[in-house]
Design an enzyme around this catalytic site. Structure first.
Site, PDB file in Angstrom:
ATOM      1  N   ASP A 268     107.124  40.800  29.767  1.00  0.00           N
ATOM      2  CA  ASP A 268     108.718  40.809  29.253  1.00  0.00           C
ATOM      3  C   ASP A 268     108.905  39.703  28.521  1.00  0.00           C
ATOM      4  O   ASP A 268     108.013  38.866  28.321  1.00  0.00           O
ATOM      5  CB  ASP A 268     109.645  40.801  30.544  1.00  0.00           C
ATOM      6  CG  ASP A 268     111.087  41.202  30.451  1.00  0.00           C
ATOM      7  OD1 ASP A 268     111.307  41.579  29.210  1.00  0.00           O
ATOM      8  OD2 ASP A 268     111.822  41.506  31.281  1.00  0.00           O
TER       9      ASP A 268
HETATM   10  C1  BGC Z   1     114.461  42.745  29.145  1.00  0.00           C
HETATM   11  C2  BGC Z   1     113.441  44.057  28.927  1.00  0.00           C
HETATM   12  C3  BGC Z   1     113.508  44.274  27.470  1.00  0.00           C
HETATM   13  C4  BGC Z   1     113.201  43.126  26.497  1.00  0.00           C
HETATM   14  C5  BGC Z   1     113.310  43.523  25.011  1.00  0.00           C
HETATM   15  C6  BGC Z   1     114.152  41.555  28.215  1.00  0.00           C
HETATM   16  O1  BGC Z   1     114.949  40.544  28.243  1.00  0.00           O
HETATM   17  O2  BGC Z   1     114.379  42.123  30.495  1.00  0.00           O
HETATM   18  O3  BGC Z   1     113.872  45.238  29.722  1.00  0.00           O
HETATM   19  O4  BGC Z   1     112.776  45.694  27.226  1.00  0.00           O
HETATM   20  O5  BGC Z   1     113.958  42.190  26.862  1.00  0.00           O
HETATM   21  O6  BGC Z   1     114.644  43.817  24.621  1.00  0.00           O
END
Ligand code: BGC
Length: 766
Positions: A268
């Site tokens: 993530d």
């Molecule tokens: C979120 C993800 C997301 C990523 C990119 C993160 O903060 O938890 O779900 O895909 O950011 O935007």
């Protein structure tokens, strides 16, 4: 339930070393399409320098990781997900590029999709998402988001599917297949146990293996083994002492060894914490940075801490995905607007099938014969839900609000008058950044109070002039947000008081909650002649709602979670497992806001009591999540899991099984007669739960094991069949470290919700 959880904590205080092997025979991946190019991939790896390999293991830009141009390997382009294709941004930041043709379809969010109880619609949804991703030249969609809804306050409940692993799993498989059958890789997120937003970047989830395997992992497992998912996103949190992006048990042992996952794992955003552990324990790509899997990895290889063979393996896993997905050359992407009518139609289908009718004394569908005056009251009648809070929003081509939908569908058949009634409040993430003096705060509070009074008076006045009031309230995308959980489940902005005032002048209230997660309905329910949840329902949400309210279609959604009488009844709250301590700042927010570190927050004295440690989440409720808890503890609820009414009536009769006794490899085939005994065509979701009668291990009182959504014309009788493989009734045996049978007598309980079992039958497993 057995409290193995504290033992786990003690074990993980040093390091959790567990040998995990074996899985039930339903749960291993068929050899996936990913493994078709192994020879060619080996040749490519043979031609790559160490530097080229490492380039592939971290971000190139915010949503891109590198290929190898010299060898004709295209970059991997990612996109959010999960409920619409995110707009184009600066390569290295979050600032939008301001394009026109990147406007996408806003699809109903996760809990709405789940409320359809339709794996077929989940497949269509995935298809539509992939088509839009392809138009934009993307390779991997960051979705579906499939964590279990553990707490009603969870900030991302609206993105996730359900409190139940079986329902979540069926929909995850549909979504994943839909995406991948249309040429885009799915990336399952957030693996695993990211069930709260408060402190998600620091919290350590302490969980017993049985609950983890039986409740929290099945949606991921099914999307990998049946859906064939190519990608997985490691969550921000720790599980049993290890960050998810360097968790040997989650990534190597379970995902790869047990489930046979051959694809790639990305972190993530800003969720990577180490070099050697990350690469060894299963991470392929550090996003969106190169702090750990860049030069530090090259140094680690050169120092002999990481073998080049391991680097090759991580590259191989990425190349498998790269070769399974056709890259789209930049000149062929973005040639037309992302949102297209076929996808908008799917958004409508899902929205129209997701709306849950909780109460109706006959006031719905609306009677338009006498051209009534309809008062539409509530900020959510006009509020757009495609963006807000933090994280994955959709810059949508259009979004039909409830008020617009009603005007579209009702036209001149009624007079619609509108009052806002209340001001939407921001109790979520955004408010964390606002700094005000005490005086400013006081002044703001006074002004707010004044404004609320005026809005309420206007609303009462409008209500008094109408035959019927459509109160359109609920949460919004600031109240429900990534990065923080809600403090409670009350309707925000004084809606309870407002509706009480409206009821004094007009008792004909139909309440529509535009929410992605549970609300406390104590005040609203007795004041409403009809009550519905219409979710954050996408581009076509307003049209779908109006079609239901006016009777063009019968509502057919079913709750994907339990609505408790009060928040404190729900398991993590009742056991004092949540909330833990206070909230710190959020890992993603820090990235987005690029907040400068001014002063170091004072070190908090770590409480001895783990429950007060904000960075420890104890899952001592084990498998008793959602209805499993309420059923087992015999606690009353406001509305049970699986509940929802239609404009018709259904009768269940003659539950039969094909046999009386079943062995461990058999499939239980159930059939029953379902009759639509009401006046209109409507959908029923037949739900089969299994209750163990004389088990050898502990179980929740009952568990969903099969369901089917059926559309029946008035008077129609249909033989509905359902299948439950005995293998799907196994439990995770912590001693044996494998799935095991509990062959006992079981009662098949079939009905219209977890709280409404209508026909039962006992059979023997032997
Ligand atoms: C979120 C993800 C997301 C990523 C990119 C993160 O903060 O938890 O779900 O895909 O950011 O935007």
């Amino acid at each position: 339930m057995k409290k193995s959880i504290f033992l786990i904590f003690i074990m993980t205080a040093t390091a959790l070393v567990a040998v995990i092997s074996g899985c039930n025979s339903l749960s291993r991946a068929p050899r996936p399409a990913l493994l078709q190019n192994e020879k060619q991939i080996q040749e490519i790896i043979g031609k790559m320098t160490l530097e080229e390999k490492v380039e592939m293991l971290h971000a190139k830009y915010m949503f891109v990781s590198a290929g190898v141009e010299r060898l004709g390997i295209a970059d991997m382009i990612y996109v959010d997900g999960p409920f619409g294709i995110r707009e184009e941004m600066q390569p290295n930041g979050w600032a939008p590029l301001g394009w026109e043709n990147d406007k996408a379809t806003f699809f109903p969010t996760g809990s709405a999709l789940a409320a359809t109880w339709s794996p077929g619609l989940a497949y269509d949804y995935g298809t539509a998402m992939a088509r839009e991703a392809r138009l934009r030249g993307k390779d991997m969609l960051l979705g579906p988001a499939i964590n279990i809804q553990r707490i009603p306050t969870g900030g991302r409940t609206y993105e996730y599917l359900s409190e139940d692993p079986f329902l979540s799993a069926r929909l995850s498989v549909g979504y994943t297949k839909g995406v991948q059958d249309n040429g885009v890789a799915a990336c399952l997120k957030h693996y695993a146990l990211n069930n709260q937003e408060n402190n998600r970047g620091t919290v350590n989830v302490i969980i017993g293996e049985r609950a983890m395997r039986e409740i929290y992992l099945p949606p991921f497992q099914a999307a990998v083994t049946e859906g064939g998912a190519y990608g997985v996103m490691a969550a921000y949190n720790k599980v049993n002492g290890w960050w998810c992006a360097e968790n040997d048990i989650l990534l190597n042992k379970i995902l790869r060894d047990d489930w046979g996952f051959a694809g790639m794992v990305i972190s993530d955003w800003n969720g990577t914490h180490s070099t050697v552990n990350a690469i060894k324990n299963g991470l392929n790509v550090e996003m969106p940075t190169k702090r750990f899997l860049g030069d530090a990895l090259i140094d680690s290889v050169k120092a002999g801490l990481v073998s080049e063979e391991l680097v090759n393996q991580r590259v191989r896993e990425i190349l498998r995905v790269r070769m399974a997905i056709d890259p789209i050359p930049p000149e062929k992407a973005n040639l037309e607007v992302t949102s297209q009518p076929p996808q908008q139609k799917i958004a409508y289908e899902v929205a129209s099938k997701s709306i849950v009718l909780l109460e109706n004394d006959g006031i719905l569908p609306l009677d338009l014969a006498a051209k009534p005056v309809i008062a539409v009251i509530g900020a959510n009648a006009e509020q757009k839900m495609s963006q807000g809070g933090l994280g994955a929003g959709v810059k949508t081509l259009y979004e039909v609000t409830p008020l617009e939908g009603l005007k579209n569908k009702i036209g001149d058949k009624a007079e619609i008058i509108y009052a806002k009634g209340y001001e939407s409040t921001a109790s979520g993430f955004g408010s964390m950044f606002r700094r005000r003096t005490a005086e400013e705060r006081e002044k703001e509070a006074r002004e707010k109070e004044e404004k609320a009074k005026i809005l309420m008076q206007e609303a009462v006045e409008v209500a008094s002039k109408a035959g019927v009031v459509l109160f359109i309230g609920g949460n919004n995308r600031t109240v429900e947000t990534e990065g923080s959980d809600r403090r409670d489940i009350m309707l925000p902005a004084g809606q309870d008081q407002l509706i009480s005032e409206i009821a004094r002048v007009n008792p004909n209230i139909v309440t529509v909650l535009v929410s992605g997660a549970p609300n406390d309905l104590t005040v609203v329910k007795p004041l409403s002649r009809a009550l519905l949840i219409s979710w954050f329902n996408g581009t076509e949400g307003g049209n779908a709602l109006a079609d239901v309210l006016t009777g063009n279609i019968s509502p057919g959604g079913r709750l994907p979670f339990t609505l408790p009488l009060k928040l404190e009844d729900s398991p993590a709250y009742a056991l004092g497992n949540y909330p833990q301590g206070t909230r710190g700042s959020d890992v993603f927010a820090n990235l987005v806001a690029q907040t400068e570190k001014t002063e170091k927050p004072e070190e908090k004295q770590i409480e001895k009591d783990l429950k007060n440690d904000p960075n420890t989440a104890i899952y001592s409720e084990e498998s008793l999540i959602g209805y499993r808890w309420f059923d087992t503890k015999k606690l009353p609820v406001m509305y049970p899991f699986g509940y929802g009414l239609t404009y018709s009536e259904f009768e269940y009769a003659n539950l039969k099984t094909d046999r009386e006794k079943y062995g461990q490899n058999d499939v239980i085939k159930l059939s029953l007669e379902l009759k639509n005994s009401g006046p209109v065509t409507a959908d029923e979701v037949v739900q089969a739960y299994v209750h163990r009668i004389n088990p050898s291990v502990e179980w929740p009182y009952k568990e969903l094991k099969a369901f089917s959504r059926e559309t029946l014309a008035p008077g129609e009788i249909r033989q509905v069949t359902l299948e439950i493989p005995v293998k799907s009734l196994q439990y995770w045996d912590e001693k044996l470290q494998s799935w095991n049978d509990d062959l006992c007598n079981i009662e098949l309980q079939v009905g219209a919700s977890a709280g409404n079992v209508l026909v039962k039958k006992e059979v023997t497993l032997k």
